[in-house]
Design a protein around this motif. Sequence first.
Motif, PDB file in Angstrom:
ATOM      1  N   SER A   1       0.556  -1.145   0.099  1.00  0.00           N
ATOM      2  CA  SER A   1      -0.011   0.009   0.069  1.00  0.00           C
ATOM      3  C   SER A   1       0.837   1.290  -0.057  1.00  0.00           C
ATOM      4  CB  SER A   1      -1.117   0.008   1.118  1.00  0.00           C
ATOM      5  OG  SER A   1      -1.948  -0.948   1.113  1.00  0.00           O
ATOM      6  N   GLY A   2       2.048   1.145  -0.636  1.00  0.00           N
ATOM      7  CA  GLY A   2       3.159   2.373  -0.542  1.00  0.00           C
ATOM      8  C   GLY A   2       3.500   2.649   0.622  1.00  0.00           C
ATOM      9  N   ILE A   3       3.789   1.625   1.496  1.00  0.00           N
ATOM     10  CA  ILE A   3       4.217   1.538   2.791  1.00  0.00           C
ATOM     11  C   ILE A   3       3.269   2.266   3.679  1.00  0.00           C
ATOM     12  CG2 ILE A   3       5.920   2.103   4.596  1.00  0.00           C
ATOM     13  CD1 ILE A   3       7.978   2.631   2.155  1.00  0.00           C
ATOM     14  N   GLY A   4       2.012   1.514   3.452  1.00  0.00           N
ATOM     15  CA  GLY A   4       0.939   2.032   4.589  1.00  0.00           C
ATOM     16  C   GLY A   4      -0.047   3.328   4.154  1.00  0.00           C
ATOM     17  N   VAL A   5       0.020   3.724   2.922  1.00  0.00           N
ATOM     18  CA  VAL A   5      -0.396   5.002   2.549  1.00  0.00           C
ATOM     19  C   VAL A   5      -1.748   4.712   1.710  1.00  0.00           C
ATOM     20  CG1 VAL A   5      -0.210   6.682   0.961  1.00  0.00           C
ATOM     21  CG2 VAL A   5       1.716   6.018   2.139  1.00  0.00           C
TER      22      VAL A   5
ATOM     23  N   SER B   1      -5.875  18.174   2.371  1.00  0.00           N
ATOM     24  CA  SER B   1      -6.942  18.187   3.199  1.00  0.00           C
ATOM     25  C   SER B   1      -8.227  17.679   2.411  1.00  0.00           C
ATOM     26  CB  SER B   1      -7.254  19.415   3.625  1.00  0.00           C
ATOM     27  OG  SER B   1      -6.167  19.957   4.754  1.00  0.00           O
ATOM     28  N   ALA B   2      -8.652  17.926   1.450  1.00  0.00           N
ATOM     29  CA  ALA B   2      -9.589  17.588   0.751  1.00  0.00           C
ATOM     30  C   ALA B   2      -9.536  16.032   0.316  1.00  0.00           C
ATOM     31  CB  ALA B   2     -10.009  18.482  -0.734  1.00  0.00           C
ATOM     32  N   ALA B   3      -8.245  15.589   0.041  1.00  0.00           N
ATOM     33  CA  ALA B   3      -8.091  14.029  -0.103  1.00  0.00           C
ATOM     34  C   ALA B   3      -8.391  13.562   1.199  1.00  0.00           C
ATOM     35  CB  ALA B   3      -6.671  13.887  -0.585  1.00  0.00           C
TER      36      ALA B   3
ATOM     37  N   LYS C   1       1.151   9.189   6.365  1.00  0.00           N
ATOM     38  CA  LYS C   1       0.891   8.248   5.392  1.00  0.00           C
ATOM     39  C   LYS C   1      -0.453   7.999   4.872  1.00  0.00           C
ATOM     40  CE  LYS C   1       4.673   5.264   6.929  1.00  0.00           C
ATOM     41  NZ  LYS C   1       5.413   4.930   5.767  1.00  0.00           N
ATOM     42  N   ALA C   2      -1.552   7.379   5.613  1.00  0.00           N
ATOM     43  CA  ALA C   2      -2.664   6.987   4.700  1.00  0.00           C
ATOM     44  C   ALA C   2      -3.764   8.167   5.034  1.00  0.00           C
ATOM     45  CB  ALA C   2      -3.325   5.851   5.434  1.00  0.00           C
ATOM     46  N   ILE C   3      -3.473   9.230   5.766  1.00  0.00           N
ATOM     47  CA  ILE C   3      -4.274  10.088   6.069  1.00  0.00           C
ATOM     48  C   ILE C   3      -4.816  10.793   4.652  1.00  0.00           C
ATOM     49  CG2 ILE C   3      -2.677  11.897   6.370  1.00  0.00           C
ATOM     50  CD1 ILE C   3      -4.570  13.086   8.395  1.00  0.00           C
TER      51      ILE C   3
ATOM     52  N   ASP D   1      -4.023   9.591   1.519  1.00  0.00           N
ATOM     53  CA  ASP D   1      -3.936   8.534   0.414  1.00  0.00           C
ATOM     54  C   ASP D   1      -2.846   8.858  -0.775  1.00  0.00           C
ATOM     55  OD1 ASP D   1      -5.108   6.193  -0.597  1.00  0.00           O
ATOM     56  OD2 ASP D   1      -5.822   7.155  -2.271  1.00  0.00           O
ATOM     57  N   GLY D   2      -1.926   9.358  -0.317  1.00  0.00           N
ATOM     58  CA  GLY D   2      -0.798   9.651  -1.232  1.00  0.00           C
ATOM     59  C   GLY D   2      -0.372  11.105  -1.557  1.00  0.00           C
ATOM     60  N   ILE D   3      -1.133  11.907  -1.134  1.00  0.00           N
ATOM     61  CA  ILE D   3      -0.924  13.236  -1.201  1.00  0.00           C
ATOM     62  C   ILE D   3      -0.274  13.703   0.226  1.00  0.00           C
ATOM     63  CG2 ILE D   3      -1.810  15.813  -1.127  1.00  0.00           C
ATOM     64  CD1 ILE D   3      -2.162  14.160  -3.773  1.00  0.00           C
ATOM     65  N   PRO D   4       1.035  14.082   0.189  1.00  0.00           N
ATOM     66  CA  PRO D   4       1.747  14.380   1.626  1.00  0.00           C
ATOM     67  C   PRO D   4       1.214  15.119   2.608  1.00  0.00           C
ATOM     68  CG  PRO D   4       3.224  14.690  -0.487  1.00  0.00           C
ATOM     69  CD  PRO D   4       1.827  14.540  -0.949  1.00  0.00           C
ATOM     70  N   MET D   5       0.847  14.506   3.639  1.00  0.00           N
ATOM     71  CA  MET D   5       0.129  14.960   4.976  1.00  0.00           C
ATOM     72  C   MET D   5       0.705  14.608   6.133  1.00  0.00           C
ATOM     73  SD  MET D   5      -3.585  16.055   5.477  1.00  0.00           S
ATOM     74  CE  MET D   5      -3.835  17.757   5.188  1.00  0.00           C
ATOM     75  N   GLY D   6       0.864  15.231   7.151  1.00  0.00           N
ATOM     76  CA  GLY D   6       0.931  14.858   8.432  1.00  0.00           C
ATOM     77  C   GLY D   6       0.122  15.625   9.483  1.00  0.00           C
TER      78      GLY D   6
END
Length: 399
Positions: free
Chosen positions: A47-51, A289-291, A252-254, A256-261
Motif C-alpha cells: 500500500s505504498g508503505i501503508g499509504v 485536506s480535501a483528499a 501516510k494514509a491520511i 491517500d498519497g498526497i503528502p500530509m501529517g
Amino acid sequence: MSNNTQDLLDVYKANVMPTYSPSLVLASGSGVTVRDVDNRVYYDFTSGIGVHNVGHSNPRVVEAIKEQCQSLTHCSNLFVNTPMTLLAKKLVELSGLGGKVFFCNSGAEANEAAIKLARKWGSQNGGRYEIVTMRQGFHGRTLATLAATGQSWCQEGYDPLPVGFAYADFNDIESVKAAVTDKTVAIMLEAVQGEGGVTAATPEFMAAVRALCDEKNLLMICDEVQSGMGRTGNWFAWQGYDVKPDMFTLAKAIADGIPMGALVSNGKLADVFTPSSHASTFGGNPVASAAALAVIDVIEEEGLLENVAKISTLFREALQALVDKYDKLLEVRGKGLMVGLVVDGDAKEVVEALQGQSILALTAGPNVVRFLPPLTLGEDDLEDAVDMISDALDCIYGE
C-alpha cells in the motif's frame, strides 16, 4: 530513451541519490493492484508503505483532488482554507480527545511537532524535556526523530544526535519505569511497532504506560503514522486499548498519497503552541485536506473498519496454515491488516520470492515479512493473493 524497466532504473540510479534499492518501475495502480512499465500486474500488499488504505486511485479521492485543484491549491497558514478546517474538526471528533490539530507534511514532521509540543509543555512544568521511547520503535528520519528511534542501524553516521531521549523495552513496563527521571516529560510509543517487527503492544503494557504517565505527570504520545486511519480495525490503533494518549501523530494514509501529517492533542495541550512557536508552510494544504476528507468518507461509508476485522481474520488464518506447513515460518503477528510473518532466516529472500509471484510485500527488520494490503481488500482477491504467497513459499521451502 525507452520506457522499459531496466532503462528507467539506469536513469534513476544515475540521477537519484541511492537511499533506496528499487527493482520495479510502477506505472499505474487501481484498487489493490499496481502495474509496472512492462505491463505486469501485482497485488500491492505494501500500500505504498501503508499509504493507500482506500486503494490506489480511489475514484472518490481522485475526484476530491481534481475539484480542489480547480479552486485553490495553496494559501499558506497566514489564511484559513475550508478543507483544512473541516478536516481538523473531523479528526478531533474521531479521536474523542477534545483537543486540537496541527498539520504538516509527513510522519517525521508530525513526530517532530509532538516532540516540540512535549518540550514546550515541559518547559512550563518543571523544565522537563526528556522523552522515553521504545527500542525497536521507529519515528522518522530527521535528526530528532532518528534520536527518538531506538534502533542503531538508522542512526549510524549521524552523530552527534540531539539529546533528550532515553530508551526502554517495548511491552516491559519495568524497563520504562527505570528510564524515567526527573527530567522526563513524555513517553512516546507505537501501539503496533511497524518497522521494528510488526509487534503489537499488550493491553497490560498500554494501560501501565498510561497509569505511569498519570502518576508522574508525563505525556503519553502515540505514533500512529503507520497504524492510523483504520489500518488495525480502529481509526487509530490506540483505540483498540482501554487508554487515551495526550497526543498522537498521523501521516501516510491520511490523504491517500498526497503528502500530509497531523498532530492531534487533547484539551490540556490544545493551546500550548502559540502564534510563531511552530509552523509549516504547506501544513493543512487544501488539496491534501480535501483528499483526507474523502479518505475518511470512504472508510466510513464503505464500512472499511468492519472489512478489516473480517479480512484480517481470514488472512491470518491462511498465513497460520502456512506456518503450520513450513518449519521455517515461525509466527503470524500484528493487528488488523498490519500483519507480520516471522521467518527463520532472511525476510528479504521471502519478499523477493513474493515479488516473483506478483505479490509486493515489505520487510520489518531482518526476519519479518510485513503485509500492509489496502483496507478495500476483498475475499476473492485475498484468495488469489494467498495462492501466490503459498507458491512463493513453496519455491523457497518446498521439497
